[in-house]
Design an enzyme around this catalytic site. Structure first.
Site, PDB file in Angstrom:
ATOM      1  N   SER A  70       2.466  -7.546  -0.533  1.00 55.20           N
ATOM      2  CA  SER A  70       1.831  -8.449   0.426  1.00 55.20           C
ATOM      3  C   SER A  70       0.359  -8.092   0.503  1.00 55.20           C
ATOM      4  O   SER A  70      -0.022  -6.937   0.252  1.00 55.20           O
ATOM      5  CB  SER A  70       2.475  -8.273   1.816  1.00 55.20           C
ATOM      6  OG  SER A  70       1.704  -8.904   2.823  1.00 55.20           O
ATOM      7  N   TYR A 124       5.015  -2.182   8.393  1.00 54.84           N
ATOM      8  CA  TYR A 124       5.136  -3.180   7.336  1.00 54.84           C
ATOM      9  C   TYR A 124       4.009  -3.017   6.318  1.00 54.84           C
ATOM     10  O   TYR A 124       4.249  -2.972   5.102  1.00 54.84           O
ATOM     11  CB  TYR A 124       5.100  -4.589   7.945  1.00 54.84           C
ATOM     12  CG  TYR A 124       5.160  -5.703   6.928  1.00 54.84           C
ATOM     13  CD1 TYR A 124       6.379  -6.080   6.361  1.00 54.84           C
ATOM     14  CD2 TYR A 124       4.013  -6.378   6.532  1.00 54.84           C
ATOM     15  CE1 TYR A 124       6.445  -7.099   5.432  1.00 54.84           C
ATOM     16  CE2 TYR A 124       4.066  -7.393   5.593  1.00 54.84           C
ATOM     17  CZ  TYR A 124       5.290  -7.761   5.049  1.00 54.84           C
ATOM     18  OH  TYR A 124       5.334  -8.772   4.108  1.00 54.84           O
TER      19      TYR A 124
END
Length: 253
Positions: free
Chosen positions: A143, A156
């Site tokens: 990501s 995350y």
């Protein structure tokens, strides 16, 4: 001509969103596809989409944080289709959007076990099979949050940064074994994870699009087509690459 005729692709996280799009795109190119993830219902939906379009597919319910289940997944892939040419590791957990002091230990363990340990385990067994064959290609899904600090998504972001460096390291370790390993870092994409962010934060599609240079949220197929291309012979000299697909957001950093 279907470039992946008689090839076998494994898509981990293939039940929805980017993973489903990758699985379908592999099938369109002639590959036999195995889809894996936690939820059997959505995996079976992806499997049936491929079969209804005339492709061959299997679904294998798998907890990617489990050594035994990931080992079984690779065994099931080889038992079902005889080999493993390509793998895409995209299973992910987002967790709650909170400052770092409010992250619970359970949330930390879930995110890291899925996003980081899961990619490590998948690569561990995928590479073992590819070494037996003498070739293979792996694409991991990270990501853009793994490329910079992300307020309220610290664990995350850390887990996705770990995926980037796992990929780079593995690509160096197995480059001379004819195994290429690359990673894609998507930005905002129309997928369940983004919908969860909208629901949890009250953010809107227009707010997101206002900070994206191209002025729109991406489509899962835009990630999928790149992932499939990275596995193809057209990308034969690309290894250890971090491909950012975010409409230009990271160009501002």
């Amino acid at each position: 001509m279907e470039q992946f005729h008689e090839k076998v692709a494994l898509v981990v996280g293939g039940g929805s969103g980017i993973g489903r799009a990758i699985a379908v795109n592999f099938a369109k190119q002639g590959a036999k596809v195995v889809v894996a993830g936690r939820t059997s219902e959505t995996l079976n939906e992806t499997r049936d989409l491929i079969r209804e379009a005339g492709g061959e597919a299997l679904s294998v319910q798998t907890d990617v944080s489990s050594y035994e289940e990931v080992q079984h997944l690779i065994e099931a892939t080889v038992d079902g289709f005889g080999r493993l040419d390509f793998a895409c590791n995209g299973a992910g957990a987002g967790g709650n959007l909170v400052p770092i002091i409010d992250v619970t230990e359970d949330d930390f363990d879930t995110i890291v076990s899925t996003n980081l340990k899961g990619v490590w385990l998948c690569m561990k067994f995928q590479i073992q099979q590819m070494l037996k064959q003498g070739y293979g290609s792996i694409v991991n899904i990270s990501s853009i949050n793994g490329l910079a600090g992300t307020p309220n998504a610290s664990i995350y972001a850390a887990s996705k940064a770990g995926v980037v460096n796992l990929t780079k390291t593995a690509s160096l370790e197995y480059a001379k074994s004819n195994i290429r390993i690359n990673v894609i870092c998507p930005g905002a994409i129309h997928a369940p994870l983004l919908e969860k962010i909208f629901n949890d934060t009250g953010a809107t599609k227009n707010q997101y699009e206002s900070i994206i240079p191209q002025g729109r949220i991406g489509d899962p197929n835009e990630i999928a087509e790149s992932a499939v291309w990275l596995c193809s012979d057209h990308a034969s000299y690309i290894n250890g690459n971090v491909m950012t697909i975010d409409g230009g957001v990271s160009a501002k950093c």
